[in-house]
Design an enzyme around this catalytic site. Structure first.
Site, mmCIF file in Angstrom:
data_model
loop_
_atom_site.group_PDB
_atom_site.id
_atom_site.type_symbol
_atom_site.label_atom_id
_atom_site.label_comp_id
_atom_site.label_asym_id
_atom_site.label_seq_id
_atom_site.Cartn_x
_atom_site.Cartn_y
_atom_site.Cartn_z
ATOM 1 N N LEU A 42 0.343 23.245 4.803
ATOM 2 C CA LEU A 42 -0.879 23.440 4.018
ATOM 3 C C LEU A 42 -1.673 22.135 3.991
ATOM 4 O O LEU A 42 -1.092 21.051 3.865
ATOM 5 C CB LEU A 42 -0.542 23.847 2.582
ATOM 6 C CG LEU A 42 0.039 25.249 2.363
ATOM 7 C CD1 LEU A 42 0.388 25.444 0.891
ATOM 8 C CD2 LEU A 42 -0.929 26.326 2.820
ATOM 9 N N ASP A 43 -2.993 22.242 4.097
ATOM 10 C CA ASP A 43 -3.848 21.067 3.952
ATOM 11 C C ASP A 43 -3.683 20.485 2.548
ATOM 12 O O ASP A 43 -3.333 21.212 1.604
ATOM 13 C CB ASP A 43 -5.313 21.438 4.179
ATOM 14 C CG ASP A 43 -5.612 21.741 5.645
ATOM 15 O OD1 ASP A 43 -4.781 21.370 6.498
ATOM 16 O OD2 ASP A 43 -6.662 22.352 5.921
#
Length: 365
Positions: A42-43
């Site tokens: 995930l960013d």
């Protein structure tokens, strides 16, 4: 509680800010073990489901990563747009779509085809749109929003995103990193029930997959690298087609392995599952590598590593030959490394050890 014996998954609710790899590092420090990995990066600004694999479950990261992902996000259009128009363009981007990964990404920036299983409008306020999307692994939601804005002629971008599930791991199983750390501290003091309740066993990763229960008599062969054949099956739970992934479990409901079905559940014949992951312990007591046919099973510690490795092109340390098959079969073809490099010669029954290598070398010089 001995944390080195944990083999399973914990579903964390990742906050905004840290990277997924930073969360990996924190979980390793909390547990005091090294075998920890996340499933699906995930960013930093994206929140939600970040499934952590612990212990032996780390070897299932690539398998679970294939599972569909679900997100809830907010998109902003640059110009006014009606609700009907939003639904129209969302429908346009449902199904197989082309995507070009962003400049800053972990993959090569080339055009790819990804599948969006569903893209639904949940709420709209002015130019802001709340949406839910279920998509194939590797789909970039930020790019999806940008592409929708471009095709609509209004322009747009993603402004917020939260992952709600990765395969069978959903946000209703989520706990915060702080809660996880508190559970571990309690477990160190002998109160481990809460932690055990939040550690999902390895079979949970295959909750939605068809399963095959194997006979106890087949376990030893599988532990030494054999694939699953019809005679070793006790029960088939669920339908599957040739080429689909299936889970293989023991009569005690422990995960034996996973692989690709070589036939359908309605038409079972000889070879049923071609394993790519095996989780049984075995010990030959001699070599570090046990070779079965064209496959090698690498030993790790006192047991076998269980992940089947293709031995194509590797050197047979007993004979010095390089070939398509470094297994023990006497009929395997060999490729001579030397003056006649690249030629393939059948291996005869007399071709054993260094003597066989020298004889073939003289015959073909």
């Amino acid at each position: 509680m001995d944390f080195s014996n944990i083999n399973g998954f914990v579903v964390l609710d990742k906050p905004q800010g840290p990277t997924s790899h930073q969360v990996d590092h924190w979980v390793r420090e909390i547990l005091g073990i090294e075998k920890v990995a996340h499933i699906g990066t995930l960013d930093p600004n994206v929140t939600g489901v970040l499934t952590m694999a612990i212990g032996k479950a780390v070897r299932l990261v690539d398998v679970v990563h294939e599972s569909p992902k679900e997100y809830v996000g907010v998109m902003r259009f640059y110009e006014d747009i009606t609700e009907e128009e939003v639904r129209y363009y969302f429908k346009k981007f449902t199904g197989r779509i082309y995507q070009l990964p962003p400049v800053r990404s972990a993959v090569a920036r080339s055009l790819r085809i990804k599948t969006v299983y569903s893209l639904d409008l949940l709420e709209k306020k002015d130019r802001l749109v709340l949406f839910h999307v279920k998509c194939e692994s590797g789909t970039y939601i930020r790019t999806l929003c940008t592409d929708i804005g471009y095709v609509s002629g209004k322009g747009g971008q993603m402004v917020d995103l939260r992952r709600t599930s990765t395969g069978p791991f959903s946000e209703d199983r989520c706990i915060t990193l702080q809660d996880f750390a508190a559970m571990v501290e309690l477990a160190r003091k002998g109160e481990d029930k809460l932690l055990r309740d939040h550690i999902l066993d390895m079979t949970y990763a295959f909750k939605d997959y068809p399963k095959i229960v194997v006979k106890r008599s087949a376990m030893r062969n599988i532990a030494h690298g054999s694939d699953l054949y019809a005679g070793g099956i006790k029960i088939i739970d669920g339908k599957f087609r040739k080429g689909e992934r299936v889970a293989v479990i023991s009569e005690d409901n422990d995960l034996v392995g996973t692989g690709i079905a070589m036939c359908s559940s309605d038409n079972i014949f000889m070879k049923v599952v071609d394993f790519d992951h095996i989780f049984l312990e075995a010990d030959d007591g001699k070599d570090n590598v046990v070779r079965i046919g064209k496959e090698a099973v690498q030993k790790s510690g006192s047991g076998l590593h269980k992940d089947i490795q293709r031995s194509e092109g590797r050197k047979d340390t007993r004979t010095g030959w390089y070939g398509r098959d470094t297994g023990p079969e006497k009929t395997a073809d060999r490729v001579w490394k030397g003056k006649n490099k690249g030629r393939v010669y059948p291996r005869s029954g007399a071709d054993k050890g260094g003597g066989g290598k020298e004889r073939h070398g003289r015959d073909h010089q």
